[in-house]
Design an enzyme around this catalytic site. Sequence first.
Site, PDB file in Angstrom:
ATOM      1  N   PHE A   1       0.834  -1.193   0.000  1.00  7.36           N
ATOM      2  CA  PHE A   1       0.000   0.000   0.000  1.00  7.36           C
ATOM      3  C   PHE A   1       0.884   1.265   0.000  1.00  7.36           C
ATOM      4  O   PHE A   1       1.765   1.388  -0.820  1.00  7.36           O
ATOM      5  CB  PHE A   1      -1.005  -0.053   1.151  1.00  7.36           C
ATOM      6  CG  PHE A   1      -1.970  -1.211   1.011  1.00  7.36           C
ATOM      7  CD1 PHE A   1      -3.058  -1.108   0.151  1.00  7.36           C
ATOM      8  CD2 PHE A   1      -1.769  -2.403   1.688  1.00  7.36           C
ATOM      9  CE1 PHE A   1      -3.941  -2.180  -0.010  1.00  7.36           C
ATOM     10  CE2 PHE A   1      -2.650  -3.464   1.541  1.00  7.36           C
ATOM     11  CZ  PHE A   1      -3.729  -3.345   0.683  1.00  7.36           C
ATOM     12  N   SER A   2       0.665   2.196   0.928  1.00  9.12           N
ATOM     13  CA  SER A   2       1.332   3.500   0.812  1.00  9.12           C
ATOM     14  C   SER A   2       2.833   3.458   1.076  1.00  9.12           C
ATOM     15  O   SER A   2       3.522   4.440   0.787  1.00  9.12           O
ATOM     16  CB  SER A   2       0.678   4.513   1.744  1.00  9.12           C
ATOM     17  OG  SER A   2      -0.552   4.959   1.204  1.00  9.12           O
ATOM     18  N   ALA A   3       3.351   2.374   1.585  1.00  4.17           N
ATOM     19  CA  ALA A   3       4.815   2.266   1.669  1.00  4.17           C
ATOM     20  C   ALA A   3       5.431   2.315   0.277  1.00  4.17           C
ATOM     21  O   ALA A   3       6.628   2.585   0.125  1.00  4.17           O
ATOM     22  CB  ALA A   3       5.212   0.980   2.391  1.00  4.17           C
TER      23      ALA A   3
END
Length: 428
Positions: free
Chosen positions: A87-89
């Site tokens: 995801f946002s990593a």
Amino acid sequence: MKVDIRVDRRAVSIRDDPDAGHRMSGAADSNFGCVVRFFASMFPARRFGGGALAVYLDGQPVVDVWTGWSDLSGEVPWAADTAPMVFSATKGMASTVIHRLVDRGLIDYDTPVADYWPEFGANGKSDLTVREVMRHRAGLSGLRGATWDDLLDHVVMEDRLAAAAPGRLLGKPAYHALTYGWLLSGLARAVTGKDMRVLFREELAEPLGTDGFHLGRPPAGSPTRVAEIIMPQNIVGSGLVNALAQRVAIGLSGGYRSLYFPGMIAAVQGDIPLLDAEIPAANGVVTARALARMYGALANGGEIDGTQFLSSELVAGLTGQPSLQPDRNLGLPMPFHLGYHSIPFPNVMPGFGHVGMGGSVGWNDPATGLSFALVHNRLLTPLVMTDYGGFVALYRLIRQAAERVRKRGFHPVTEYGAPYSEPGAVAG
């Protein structure tokens, strides 16, 4: 659950109840035994999936372990080359691609994006700089009615953002949950002529010598295997959930507007349709070892294994200033600087990196030469609070172990996983 842990200078082996078929694999320096024990406790049973942890110190790997299960049914063990969607990593990886282009003089942080990507200058954005975009201040966080078909086509999304007028949050910190990735990929494409999926391979995987970086589903023949997402597969009629989310998105919250799209729940279930898109803010597929290695270079003056991944001068400018100013979309202080964020509370998470939904994270602290990555495949399970709080506690243990290492010395561990290779050259 009784756990037998054996740690020496070269390897760690962890086994629990043989009937569970659960096994810890990998290696760790003995000073990090408590770190490995805590990590093992995060995966108490097969229904809670699996994950991997990697730690680098002064550019050297000191922990590389994995455990648990990579599928919903708890039958496929996590392996050396298992990688979840983080995801946002993913944003930290996409940002690092841009820094590599800056380092070669292809981009300048304080130059307007439109100087590289002329179409982006439409509707009052001609003076918006690369730095402002990377600090989530572009005023373009809303998806503005994008459909699932739109999200599957990254070029369409880049074109939509180039033509869009910025909203009322222009110049203010407002987390661009999904649009951040297409803003960077549009910029990178304008400069290099290449998709961000290709640049993940050329600017991250290849120079770092690992197969463990992919944007979206790894190509056929890649040794990297995608983990299934562990989450409820029958969330109370996903149509109802989607309708409710859409109502909230339209009427109440900029944060939801930056994230919601029709079919959001279904996109991360089953075979994870989201992986068939190119979303450089969300659908990165990465091993813990690869992510920790990238941040290990940032924590080590830009150098890894004798190779200068980024110049020391550029790396020195990646640490931002702490700020308690709330993000307008998140409602929490989340200071962004050139694509990474920090935690502005003393001694909680020194350094910077990027956390992803569900709790996967890549992080580094240049002041101590330390980096770590924790990746796993859980989302919306009963352990959701543990997942988000767990990496904070884990990082504290890592820092304590690193202090011991400074006094005693350490042995780098043998690295696992497949090295970088061109997908066409990998045996199927």
